[in-house]
Enzyme design. Structure first.
Site, mmCIF file in Angstrom:
data_model
loop_
_atom_site.group_PDB
_atom_site.id
_atom_site.type_symbol
_atom_site.label_atom_id
_atom_site.label_comp_id
_atom_site.label_asym_id
_atom_site.label_seq_id
_atom_site.Cartn_x
_atom_site.Cartn_y
_atom_site.Cartn_z
ATOM 1 N N ARG A 29 0.819 -1.204 0.000
ATOM 2 C CA ARG A 29 0.000 0.000 0.000
ATOM 3 C C ARG A 29 0.856 1.259 0.000
ATOM 4 O O ARG A 29 0.517 2.255 -0.633
ATOM 5 C CB ARG A 29 -0.938 0.010 1.220
ATOM 6 C CG ARG A 29 -1.835 1.243 1.223
ATOM 7 C CD ARG A 29 -2.924 1.172 2.248
ATOM 8 N NE ARG A 29 -2.421 1.362 3.595
ATOM 9 C CZ ARG A 29 -3.191 1.393 4.678
ATOM 10 N NH1 ARG A 29 -4.500 1.213 4.563
ATOM 11 N NH2 ARG A 29 -2.678 1.580 5.870
ATOM 12 N N HIS A 31 -20.773 6.066 -1.084
ATOM 13 C CA HIS A 31 -21.024 4.754 -0.496
ATOM 14 C C HIS A 31 -22.507 4.407 -0.662
ATOM 15 O O HIS A 31 -23.374 5.253 -0.436
ATOM 16 C CB HIS A 31 -20.655 4.779 0.995
ATOM 17 C CG HIS A 31 -20.841 3.450 1.654
ATOM 18 N ND1 HIS A 31 -19.938 2.418 1.507
ATOM 19 C CD2 HIS A 31 -21.846 2.973 2.444
ATOM 20 C CE1 HIS A 31 -20.378 1.363 2.177
ATOM 21 N NE2 HIS A 31 -21.528 1.671 2.750
HETATM 22 C C1 GRF Z 1 -20.785 2.222 -6.196
HETATM 23 O O1 GRF Z 1 -21.932 1.553 -5.756
HETATM 24 C C2 GRF Z 1 -20.168 3.015 -5.070
HETATM 25 O O2 GRF Z 1 -21.106 3.538 -4.178
HETATM 26 C C3 GRF Z 1 -19.345 1.966 -4.370
HETATM 27 O O3 GRF Z 1 -18.810 1.185 -5.418
HETATM 28 C C4 GRF Z 1 -19.669 1.255 -6.554
HETATM 29 C C5 GRF Z 1 -18.835 1.736 -7.695
HETATM 30 O O4 GRF Z 1 -19.519 1.684 -8.924
HETATM 31 N N1 GRF Z 1 -18.358 2.585 -3.517
HETATM 32 P P1 GRF Z 1 -18.896 2.329 -10.220
HETATM 33 O O5 GRF Z 1 -17.512 1.696 -10.430
HETATM 34 O O6 GRF Z 1 -18.793 3.812 -10.007
HETATM 35 O O7 GRF Z 1 -19.820 1.973 -11.337
#
Ligand code: GRF
Length: 196
Positions: free
Chosen positions: A70, A114
């Site tokens: 990381r 999120h």
């Molecule tokens: C979304 O549901 C976001 O909230 C979560 O991961 C997913 C990402 O989707 N953290 P994308 O790659 O933007 O289509």
């Protein structure tokens, strides 16, 4: 709080996957937008759809591997972010935890989206957690990133109903639809200096 700036903000998106939220941000903040635009995309996965989306839009796309190293990832990412003069970092489906040192370095300049109404259902599989808990409302949250897991101060939230026959897929789609509206809205608010 560095915002509002007196010039268009330079934004970076960190994404590990498909990149639909990246797409929503690129659409909402096209090149030349006086408020800001996405100028750099970084992914820890070489095959992430987000990298292909960035390239299709002529946006600089960097794959930086992040296995167990990381620190190496964060050093390379910080170098790319600083070279590009990034003002705001948007995590969008970025599946690695950032170290306290990295978060501190960019304090007040990292947002995340999120798929739950935080503080409930942080971490992985938020939609599955919502179904398992039997809630009738879920949604999505844009929040500042701190050193915890989905624990930083909330910028904006949007609710969606959970309906009786929902599966993880149907609920995720309904939430994602709202994410695509909410993230640009929250970024706009932040860039305008509307968030204390
Ligand atoms: C979304 O549901 C976001 O909230 C979560 O991961 C997913 C990402 O989707 N953290 P994308 O790659 O933007 O289509």
């Amino acid at each position: 709080m560095p915002f509002p700036l007196s010039r268009p903000a330079r934004m970076a998106v960190l994404a590990s996957g498909r990149g639909s939220n990246l797409q929503a941000l690129l659409t909402a903040f096209p090149p030349g937008d006086p408020l800001g635009s996405v100028v750099l995309v970084i992914s820890n996965r070489a095959t992430a759809g987000a990298l292909a989306i960035a390239e299709a839009h002529g946006v600089a796309a960097r794959y930086i591997p992040c296995g167990r190293d990381r620190q190496g990832f964060e050093q390379a990412a910080a170098q790319a972010l600083d070279q590009a003069g990034i003002d705001l970092i948007c995590l969008a489906g970025f599946m690695r935890l950032l170290s306290p040192a990295f978060v501190e370095r960019y304090a007040g300049r990292i947002l995340n989206i999120h798929p739950s109404l935080l503080p409930v259902f942080p971490g992985l599989n938020a939609q599955q957690q919502a179904l398992a808990a039997g809630v009738s409302v879920s949604g999505c949250t844009v929040h500042w990133v701190d050193a915890g897991v989905d624990s930083g101060p909330i910028v904006l939230q949007r609710q969606v109903p959970v309906i009786p026959d929902d599966t993880v897929e149907t609920l995720s789609d309904r939430i994602l639809n709202e994410e695509h509206r909410l993230y640009p809205e929250a970024v706009r608010l932040v860039l305008q200096g509307g968030i204390p």
